[in-house]
Design a protein around this motif. Structure first.
Motif, PDB file in Angstrom:
ATOM      1  N   GLY A 248     -15.371 -60.148 -10.440  1.00 52.54           N
ATOM      2  CA  GLY A 248     -15.411 -61.013 -11.032  1.00 52.54           C
ATOM      3  C   GLY A 248     -15.272 -62.056 -11.786  1.00 52.54           C
ATOM      4  N   CYS A 249     -14.253 -61.956 -12.181  1.00 54.49           N
ATOM      5  CA  CYS A 249     -13.109 -62.776 -13.082  1.00 54.49           C
ATOM      6  C   CYS A 249     -11.924 -63.288 -12.070  1.00 54.49           C
ATOM      7  CB  CYS A 249     -12.271 -62.158 -14.033  1.00 54.49           C
ATOM      8  SG  CYS A 249     -14.055 -60.835 -14.888  1.00 54.49           S
ATOM      9  N   VAL A 250     -11.338 -62.635 -11.363  1.00 54.68           N
ATOM     10  CA  VAL A 250     -10.456 -62.661 -10.022  1.00 54.68           C
ATOM     11  C   VAL A 250     -10.321 -63.495  -9.157  1.00 54.68           C
ATOM     12  CG1 VAL A 250      -7.571 -61.985 -10.413  1.00 54.68           C
ATOM     13  CG2 VAL A 250      -8.692 -61.356 -12.318  1.00 54.68           C
ATOM     14  N   ARG A 251      -9.650 -64.579  -8.468  1.00 58.48           N
ATOM     15  CA  ARG A 251     -10.088 -64.270  -7.581  1.00 58.48           C
ATOM     16  C   ARG A 251      -8.779 -64.481  -6.675  1.00 58.48           C
ATOM     17  NH1 ARG A 251     -14.619 -68.924  -5.676  1.00 58.48           N
ATOM     18  NH2 ARG A 251     -15.102 -66.936  -5.779  1.00 58.48           N
ATOM     19  N   VAL A 252      -8.752 -63.888  -5.193  1.00 64.38           N
ATOM     20  CA  VAL A 252      -7.554 -63.710  -5.079  1.00 64.38           C
ATOM     21  C   VAL A 252      -7.473 -64.001  -3.084  1.00 64.38           C
ATOM     22  CG1 VAL A 252      -5.168 -62.136  -4.218  1.00 64.38           C
ATOM     23  CG2 VAL A 252      -6.654 -61.726  -6.182  1.00 64.38           C
ATOM     24  N   LYS A 253      -6.740 -64.592  -3.185  1.00 64.41           N
ATOM     25  CA  LYS A 253      -6.570 -65.554  -1.658  1.00 64.41           C
ATOM     26  C   LYS A 253      -6.195 -64.788  -0.613  1.00 64.41           C
ATOM     27  CE  LYS A 253      -7.070 -70.097  -0.671  1.00 64.41           C
ATOM     28  NZ  LYS A 253      -7.902 -70.576   0.257  1.00 64.41           N
ATOM     29  N   THR A 254      -6.935 -64.571   0.490  1.00 64.20           N
ATOM     30  CA  THR A 254      -6.365 -62.979   1.121  1.00 64.20           C
ATOM     31  C   THR A 254      -5.262 -64.060   1.824  1.00 64.20           C
ATOM     32  OG1 THR A 254      -8.276 -63.491   2.858  1.00 64.20           O
ATOM     33  CG2 THR A 254      -8.550 -61.965   1.307  1.00 64.20           C
TER      34      THR A 254
ATOM     35  N   ARG B  18      -0.262 -65.242  -1.851  1.00 64.65           N
ATOM     36  CA  ARG B  18      -0.268 -64.726  -3.085  1.00 64.65           C
ATOM     37  C   ARG B  18      -0.911 -65.774  -3.572  1.00 64.65           C
ATOM     38  NH1 ARG B  18       5.469 -66.372  -3.501  1.00 64.65           N
ATOM     39  NH2 ARG B  18       4.954 -65.646  -5.600  1.00 64.65           N
ATOM     40  N   GLU B  19      -1.308 -66.433  -3.957  1.00 66.01           N
ATOM     41  CA  GLU B  19      -2.615 -67.347  -5.046  1.00 66.01           C
ATOM     42  C   GLU B  19      -3.587 -66.173  -5.854  1.00 66.01           C
ATOM     43  OE1 GLU B  19      -2.548 -70.559  -2.120  1.00 66.01           O
ATOM     44  OE2 GLU B  19      -2.502 -68.278  -1.504  1.00 66.01           O
TER      45      GLU B  19
ATOM     46  N   VAL C 116       3.735 -59.720  -4.120  1.00 68.19           N
ATOM     47  CA  VAL C 116       3.822 -60.056  -2.596  1.00 68.19           C
ATOM     48  C   VAL C 116       2.561 -60.737  -1.835  1.00 68.19           C
ATOM     49  CG1 VAL C 116       5.381 -58.134  -2.066  1.00 68.19           C
ATOM     50  CG2 VAL C 116       2.604 -58.025  -2.331  1.00 68.19           C
ATOM     51  N   ALA C 117       2.209 -61.448  -0.936  1.00 69.26           N
ATOM     52  CA  ALA C 117       0.989 -61.071  -0.499  1.00 69.26           C
ATOM     53  C   ALA C 117      -0.015 -60.361   0.077  1.00 69.26           C
ATOM     54  CB  ALA C 117       1.322 -62.291   0.809  1.00 69.26           C
ATOM     55  N   VAL C 118      -1.203 -60.924  -0.068  1.00 70.23           N
ATOM     56  CA  VAL C 118      -2.180 -60.066   0.071  1.00 70.23           C
ATOM     57  C   VAL C 118      -1.999 -59.465   1.597  1.00 70.23           C
ATOM     58  CG1 VAL C 118      -4.433 -59.002   0.434  1.00 70.23           C
ATOM     59  CG2 VAL C 118      -3.781 -60.407  -1.733  1.00 70.23           C
ATOM     60  N   GLN C 119      -2.327 -57.992   2.503  1.00 66.78           N
ATOM     61  CA  GLN C 119      -1.888 -58.090   3.850  1.00 66.78           C
ATOM     62  C   GLN C 119      -3.041 -56.600   4.102  1.00 66.78           C
ATOM     63  OE1 GLN C 119       1.179 -54.425   4.550  1.00 66.78           O
ATOM     64  NE2 GLN C 119       2.047 -55.874   6.203  1.00 66.78           N
TER      65      GLN C 119
ATOM     66  N   TYR D  45      -7.945 -54.763   3.645  1.00 64.34           N
ATOM     67  CA  TYR D  45      -6.874 -55.547   2.876  1.00 64.34           C
ATOM     68  C   TYR D  45      -6.433 -54.771   1.829  1.00 64.34           C
ATOM     69  CZ  TYR D  45      -8.895 -59.928   4.618  1.00 64.34           C
ATOM     70  OH  TYR D  45      -8.922 -60.763   5.809  1.00 64.34           O
ATOM     71  N   TYR D  46      -4.944 -55.299   1.422  1.00 68.72           N
ATOM     72  CA  TYR D  46      -4.441 -54.162   0.317  1.00 68.72           C
ATOM     73  C   TYR D  46      -3.568 -55.301  -0.776  1.00 68.72           C
ATOM     74  CZ  TYR D  46      -3.893 -49.608   2.811  1.00 68.72           C
ATOM     75  OH  TYR D  46      -4.364 -48.721   3.190  1.00 68.72           O
ATOM     76  N   LEU D  47      -3.660 -55.281  -2.143  1.00 72.54           N
ATOM     77  CA  LEU D  47      -3.102 -55.760  -2.902  1.00 72.54           C
ATOM     78  C   LEU D  47      -2.457 -55.481  -4.192  1.00 72.54           C
ATOM     79  CD1 LEU D  47      -6.162 -55.858  -1.757  1.00 72.54           C
ATOM     80  CD2 LEU D  47      -6.523 -57.784  -3.948  1.00 72.54           C
ATOM     81  N   PRO D  48      -1.670 -56.253  -4.181  1.00 72.22           N
ATOM     82  CA  PRO D  48      -0.076 -55.390  -5.834  1.00 72.22           C
ATOM     83  C   PRO D  48      -1.298 -54.919  -6.672  1.00 72.22           C
ATOM     84  CG  PRO D  48      -0.175 -58.031  -5.248  1.00 72.22           C
ATOM     85  CD  PRO D  48      -0.822 -57.236  -4.574  1.00 72.22           C
ATOM     86  N   ALA D  49      -0.852 -53.631  -7.035  1.00 70.05           N
ATOM     87  CA  ALA D  49      -1.987 -53.240  -7.984  1.00 70.05           C
ATOM     88  C   ALA D  49      -1.713 -53.598  -9.121  1.00 70.05           C
ATOM     89  CB  ALA D  49      -1.694 -51.124  -7.309  1.00 70.05           C
ATOM     90  N   LYS D  50      -0.190 -53.686  -9.424  1.00 66.08           N
ATOM     91  CA  LYS D  50       0.221 -53.804 -10.892  1.00 66.08           C
ATOM     92  C   LYS D  50       0.327 -55.562 -11.381  1.00 66.08           C
ATOM     93  CE  LYS D  50       3.849 -51.604 -13.140  1.00 66.08           C
ATOM     94  NZ  LYS D  50       4.999 -50.986 -12.806  1.00 66.08           N
TER      95      LYS D  50
END
Length: 169
Positions: free
Chosen positions: A77-83, A86-87, A110-113, A119-124
């Motif tokens: 509910g706090c972080v929005r990521v563009k699919t 990289r935004e 890295v961009a979401v893939q 969808y895979y997102l960068p964990a760290k």
């Protein structure tokens, strides 16, 4: 073979070579949160970054909401990521009807893939937005997430996000 056909073939081979060099094939890893086993999930290494599918973030309690129409994923509910790139943004936070505030965060490394329908997102990078610690032990086949423990570093917005994740808000 015409010059144009040879050029197209060389470009395709170069593209495939670069794609293979940046991405390793998916495999399984055990996901741990504060030492608690959450199960096994596929992962991928993209541009040297560990990426996890949305299902892994769901198991962490981050309640991912995919909005394919607007091409975004909201986490906790706090972080929005563009699919589509990289935004990443810090959005209004829990308890807010609609999104009243949006602040740009450091772009993802890295961009979401989209891989095999997920969808895979960068964990760290995503974990750092919420002040989690992530340790990837490739040899041991584990990814360890640790919840934030330093109250001095937790902002009010991060605190609200953490309460949402823990179900106390």
């Amino acid at each position: 073979m015409t010059h144009s056909a040879r050029l197209s073939l060389m470009c395709a081979a170069l593209f495939l070579g670069l794609s293979h060099a940046q991405t390793s094939s998916s495999t399984q890893v055990k996901l741990l949160l504060d030492g608690r086993d959450l199960g096994r999930f596929s992962y991928s290494i993209l541009g040297g970054q560990l990426t996890l599918p949305l299902t892994a973030f769901a198991s962490l309690g981050w309640r991912p909401v995919l909005d394919p129409y607007n091409r975004v994923v909201d986490l906790a509910g706090c972080v929005r990521v563009k699919t589509t790139g990289r935004e990443a943004y810090l959005i209004g936070g829990p308890g807010v009807i609609g999104v009243k505030t949006v602040s740009a965060l450091q772009p993802l490394p890295v961009a979401v893939q989209l891989r095999q329908g997920s969808y895979y997102l960068p964990a760290k990078a995503l974990a750092s937005y919420l002040q989690y610690t992530v340790v990837f032990d490739k040899q041991g086949g584990q990814v360890r997430f640790t919840t934030p423990t330093d109250p001095a570093k937790i902002t009010p917005i991060t605190e609200a996000c953490l309460k949402t994740i823990n179900g106390s808000l």
